[in-house]
Design a protein around this motif. Structure first.
Motif, PDB file in Angstrom:
ATOM      1  N   ASP A  50      17.544  -6.913   4.815  1.00 41.27           N
ATOM      2  CA  ASP A  50      17.540  -6.050   3.636  1.00 41.27           C
ATOM      3  C   ASP A  50      18.804  -6.340   2.842  1.00 41.27           C
TER       4      ASP A  50
ATOM      5  N   ILE B 278      14.055  -3.276 -12.103  1.00 41.58           N
ATOM      6  CA  ILE B 278      14.728  -4.509 -11.709  1.00 41.58           C
ATOM      7  C   ILE B 278      15.642  -4.988 -12.843  1.00 41.58           C
TER       8      ILE B 278
ATOM      9  N   TYR C  45       5.607  -4.962  -3.578  1.00 41.21           N
ATOM     10  CA  TYR C  45       6.187  -3.638  -3.804  1.00 41.21           C
ATOM     11  C   TYR C  45       5.537  -2.668  -2.825  1.00 41.21           C
TER      12      TYR C  45
ATOM     13  N   ASP D 210      13.782  -7.372   2.183  1.00 39.34           N
ATOM     14  CA  ASP D 210      13.738  -6.254   1.241  1.00 39.34           C
ATOM     15  C   ASP D 210      14.803  -6.488   0.192  1.00 39.34           C
ATOM     16  N   TYR D 211      14.426  -6.268  -1.056  1.00 39.15           N
ATOM     17  CA  TYR D 211      15.393  -6.450  -2.140  1.00 39.15           C
ATOM     18  C   TYR D 211      15.455  -5.183  -2.986  1.00 39.15           C
ATOM     19  N   SER D 212      16.668  -4.705  -3.227  1.00 37.60           N
ATOM     20  CA  SER D 212      16.855  -3.637  -4.196  1.00 37.60           C
ATOM     21  C   SER D 212      18.239  -3.777  -4.787  1.00 37.60           C
TER      22      SER D 212
ATOM     23  N   LEU E  45      10.158  -5.709  -3.100  1.00 36.69           N
ATOM     24  CA  LEU E  45      11.044  -5.049  -4.057  1.00 36.69           C
ATOM     25  C   LEU E  45      11.030  -3.544  -3.833  1.00 36.69           C
ATOM     26  N   GLU E  46      12.131  -3.013  -3.339  1.00 36.54           N
ATOM     27  CA  GLU E  46      12.198  -1.558  -3.151  1.00 36.54           C
ATOM     28  C   GLU E  46      12.818  -0.950  -4.403  1.00 36.54           C
ATOM     29  N   ILE E  47      12.058  -1.051  -5.473  1.00 39.13           N
ATOM     30  CA  ILE E  47      12.514  -0.606  -6.782  1.00 39.13           C
ATOM     31  C   ILE E  47      11.570   0.499  -7.226  1.00 39.13           C
ATOM     32  N   LYS E  48      12.137   1.518  -7.849  1.00 36.22           N
ATOM     33  CA  LYS E  48      11.341   2.734  -8.025  1.00 36.22           C
ATOM     34  C   LYS E  48      10.162   2.586  -8.969  1.00 36.22           C
TER      35      LYS E  48
ATOM     36  N   HIS F 154      18.380   3.654  -4.739  1.00 36.05           N
ATOM     37  CA  HIS F 154      17.666   2.461  -5.211  1.00 36.05           C
ATOM     38  C   HIS F 154      17.515   2.459  -6.727  1.00 36.05           C
TER      39      HIS F 154
ATOM     40  N   GLU G 110      21.341   1.929  -8.118  1.00 37.80           N
ATOM     41  CA  GLU G 110      21.107   2.622  -9.384  1.00 37.80           C
ATOM     42  C   GLU G 110      22.450   3.147  -9.880  1.00 37.80           C
TER      43      GLU G 110
END
Length: 294
Positions: free
Chosen positions: A201, A252, A5, A235-237, A273-276, A248, A240
DNA sequence: AGTTGTCAAGCTAGT
DNA sequence: ACTAGCTTGACAACT
């Protein structure tokens, strides 16, 4: 297959992004900020190892103003021991490291000053990774840049500028498909002319697609990584819900992530993981992967 | 002690 | 001609 992350951990209560205003620049302030940023990054890495998170993106803000002409402070020497210590920890636990400079790195800008500043910024990122004594598998990911009304010319400018970069930068730079301008095919074209690895990505690929499925896109990108570059990074996202396209996800979605793992089955890669919610989702993803392997 | 405008840097797309 | 949005956060000047 490692999970990571970016930059920030919301659990342990420290930040490696502390900075201050350029207007109030003072070397003493700089030293203090670097000190606390480096201290925090090691704490985050320790937290990560304890949770089997073995991929991490180091914040570009860790050395404030590092590429600004105002900063003449020799931080690599001053923090030699601390940096070596962090680097040792990273190598000891085989942590994969990436960095992702901000939108100001634009190698294909027609403005030479912008290109020069981008170069300084890349130089700083690579100095830092060198100071940590990390192998060539530690990468600095950037986008191709702007289009300026003529994509072919803009792509050619990227290639020409990339070719002038010194070795210590070239060995770390990778390019990433973005969500609006340059898709996977554009990145692969640049790869053909430069050899630069392509970081896939997944989410951007959905926003700005080629004909490739996720699996075939990943395979094509993965083929651009040489052995010395390490396992391909991706990169995984996810989108939303209810936000503008490209926003993003907050956390997850386990079902979606499992489906994704099935799709890419057989291709080894390290997943950022480009998750907030950062480490929370990373911990979930680590669990999913270890179950998946059973 | 809490609130809020602003922060080194670029680019695109939408007004 | 101007600005939101990008990964948002967090500094610092003001109540």
């Amino acid at each position: 297959m490692k999970i990571g992350y970016p930059c920030i951990n919301r659990t342990i209560g420290c930040t490696s992004n502390a900075t201050f205003r350029l207007a109030s620049y003072a070397e003493e302030k700089l030293v203090k900020k670097i000190e606390s940023n480096l201290d925090c990054v090691l704490r985050m890495l320790q937290f990560n190892v304890a949770h089997d998170i073995l991929f991490f993106r180091i914040s570009s803000d860790i050395i404030p103003f590092a590429s600004h002409p105002i900063c003449t402070f020799d931080w690599p020497t001053h923090f030699q021991d601390t940096l070596a210590n962090i680097g040792r920890f990273i190598r000891k636990h085989s942590i994969r490291i990436s960095m992702h400079p901000d939108q100001f790195v634009v190698l294909n800008s027609p403005d030479l000053l912008v290109v020069y500043n981008s170069f300084r910024e890349l130089k700083y990122h690579c100095f830092l990774l060198d100071a940590l004594d990390l192998p060539q598998t530690a990468k600095v990911q950037i986008h191709i840049g702007g289009v300026y009304g003529d994509k072919t010319k803009a792509l050619n400018r990227f290639v020409a500028t990339y070719n002038t970069l010194p070795k210590f930068i070239k060995k770390r730079v990778v390019i990433e498909n973005d969500d609006r301008l340059y898709n996977l095919n554009d990145c692969l074209r640049v790869h053909e002319q430069t050899g630069v690895p392509v970081l896939f990505d997944v989410f951007h690929h959905k926003c700005n697609p080629t004909k490739d499925s996720v699996a075939s896109g990943l395979k094509r990108a993965a083929a651009t990584w040489k052995k010395k570059d390490g396992v391909p990074m991706i990169d995984y996202s996810a989108q939303e819900k209810g936000k503008r396209p490209g926003a993003h996800a907050e956390q997850i979605n386990s079902g979606q992530f499992k489906k994704f793992l099935k799709q890419i089955h057989g291709v080894d890669c390290d997943i950022m993981l480009e998750i907030k919610d950062k480490e929370k989702s990373a911990i979930k993803a680590v669990k999913i992967i270890s179950d998946f392997r059973l």
